[in-house]
Design an enzyme around this catalytic site. Sequence first.
Site, PDB file in Angstrom:
ATOM      1  N   GLY A 101       0.807  -1.203   0.000  1.00 48.31           N
ATOM      2  CA  GLY A 101       0.000   0.000   0.000  1.00 48.31           C
ATOM      3  C   GLY A 101       0.847   1.262   0.000  1.00 48.31           C
ATOM      4  N   CYS A 102       0.490   2.223  -0.812  1.00 47.39           N
ATOM      5  CA  CYS A 102       1.182   3.519  -0.879  1.00 47.39           C
ATOM      6  C   CYS A 102       0.162   4.580  -1.253  1.00 47.39           C
ATOM      7  CB  CYS A 102       2.294   3.510  -1.925  1.00 47.39           C
ATOM      8  SG  CYS A 102       3.509   2.165  -1.736  1.00 47.39           S
ATOM      9  N   THR A 103       0.547   5.856  -1.135  1.00 46.17           N
ATOM     10  CA  THR A 103      -0.294   6.958  -1.593  1.00 46.17           C
ATOM     11  C   THR A 103       0.602   8.005  -2.232  1.00 46.17           C
ATOM     12  OG1 THR A 103      -1.737   6.579   0.331  1.00 46.17           O
ATOM     13  CG2 THR A 103      -2.118   8.573  -0.967  1.00 46.17           C
TER      14      THR A 103
ATOM     15  N   GLU B 243       3.783   2.991  -6.926  1.00 40.84           N
ATOM     16  CA  GLU B 243       2.439   2.898  -6.358  1.00 40.84           C
ATOM     17  C   GLU B 243       1.823   1.602  -6.875  1.00 40.84           C
ATOM     18  OE1 GLU B 243      -0.690   4.399  -4.047  1.00 40.84           O
ATOM     19  OE2 GLU B 243       1.136   5.511  -4.484  1.00 40.84           O
TER      20      GLU B 243
ATOM     21  N   ARG C 161      -9.332   7.470  -0.083  1.00 41.55           N
ATOM     22  CA  ARG C 161      -8.113   8.276   0.077  1.00 41.55           C
ATOM     23  C   ARG C 161      -8.073   9.418  -0.931  1.00 41.55           C
ATOM     24  NH1 ARG C 161      -3.261   4.325  -0.268  1.00 41.55           N
ATOM     25  NH2 ARG C 161      -4.737   2.715  -0.899  1.00 41.55           N
TER      26      ARG C 161
END
Length: 523
Positions: free
Chosen positions: A2-4, A95, A286
């Site tokens: 998981g990343c943003t 990502e 998000r």
Amino acid sequence: MGCTTILIGKKASYDGSTIIARNEDSSNGTFDPKRTVVVTPEEQPRHYRSVLSHVEIELPDNPQRYTAVPNALLDEGIWGEAGFNEAQVAMSATETITTNERVLGADPLVTLVPAKGKPGEEGYEPEVPGGIGEEDFLTIVLPYVNSAREGVRRLGELLETYGTYEMNGTAFSDADEVWWIESVGGHHWIARRVPDEAYVTMPNQLGIDDFDLDDAMGGQRDFMCSADLREWMAANHLDLTLSDADLGLAGSDEGAVCADGVHTRFNPREAFGSHTGRDHVYNTCRAWMMQRTLNPSDAWDGPDAEWGPESDDIPWCRVPERKLTIEDVKDVLSTHYDGTPFDPYGNLGTEAERRRYRSIGINRNNHLAVLQLRPYAPVATRCVQWMAYGSNAFNTLAPFFAQVGDMPAYLRDTTGHVTTENFYWANRIIAAIADPHFNDNVNTIDNYRERTMAFGQRVLRETDARVAALAEAGADAAEVEGVLEEANQRVADELHDETDKLLDKVLYTSSMLMKNAFSLSDH
């Protein structure tokens, strides 16, 4: 993983910088301690072998020096993640994004196939290596490119040649442009230039929502893609565009459809992406929170909201209401739905609402890298790599000049064991202590962030002036580099001191709130 990500074009930023930024988050159940390092040409491999997929690649013999944020423990490979090279190109990789069954059926991912048996035995089948992935991207791309566009092209060629075992989105920037490339299946890819006046929000979901095939196959002003994308889409019926012609309407857009039936303008998120229930609790929420923060005048809440936390059509890019700052980047990549019923530390919603959506500032944040290219600064100081380690709800962001020969030990020498002597583990400890009593500690944490980021901005300003004076006096590159390393050490020393003070304060505050606390004392 998981990343943003957030990407900011030069006309949307407060100072004309291009900015690319991303949280790297560890998988559930693990810590992945991070380091910030400089990789010299002598240290760069010429023959590369991936730890996870075993793919082997011969690399060019002319690498540039570059910065990276690799794992402290290399049992799963390098995972270089984010950095600048000497040509002042920035890369953020990657990502993890989603896809769908139609895409994977048309172009399967390239996964490692282990050997069966042993050599010489009957029925032995040798290992078949997999493709490239996040572990590899930065190491095999960043040292060899001289512009953001070159970064897209090199990564695209590697995807076409070796394939990939996972879907990923990757950002490149130089002083003029920001580009975003998404893998599509095992070997295909698309890329789009971020409009100069816009920002982009990217959770773990295929994001690009508008694509111009004519431009990608022609002038490539704003779009690029793998060479056979149009034919592959046509052969596998991947274009889901419902046009006026399909509806039998007058004035249909016949010119927008190629002879093979693929529209020249289509929505990749519909064609290649996903819209699952998991997306609605993990991804779309998000993007909603980031854009709710940066375009607050829109209707984001209630029955009249144009977009809610579970909307599938939240724009990939948009123009902000005002120019965006480094502090804005830190805020949106640290958020836990502050001010909404979904804040796990808040009191506006029910218990179920406070646990409904995946936060951006989460316990599993490994690091945040904000890569800022400042066109107005002296050439040597233009590349600033802002770094934070650990959970972003409890940390700060500090700037480091990237055109240097080494990084301060406080960020460079992260170990595999817990210690307060490096920035990564100090934040992990602070977060674990402060979290159970968040509202009692949040003011102390906010003040820490304000002081350290203000100090960083001051060092940037003072160093710019000092380097400009050195350049005017005819100083050589080695002297300038020494000044930058001195500035980086100054930031690291202040960061170390302030982080130790924060640990002391949250430890005391949380200790006084322990369940076995008792006010009566013998002193």
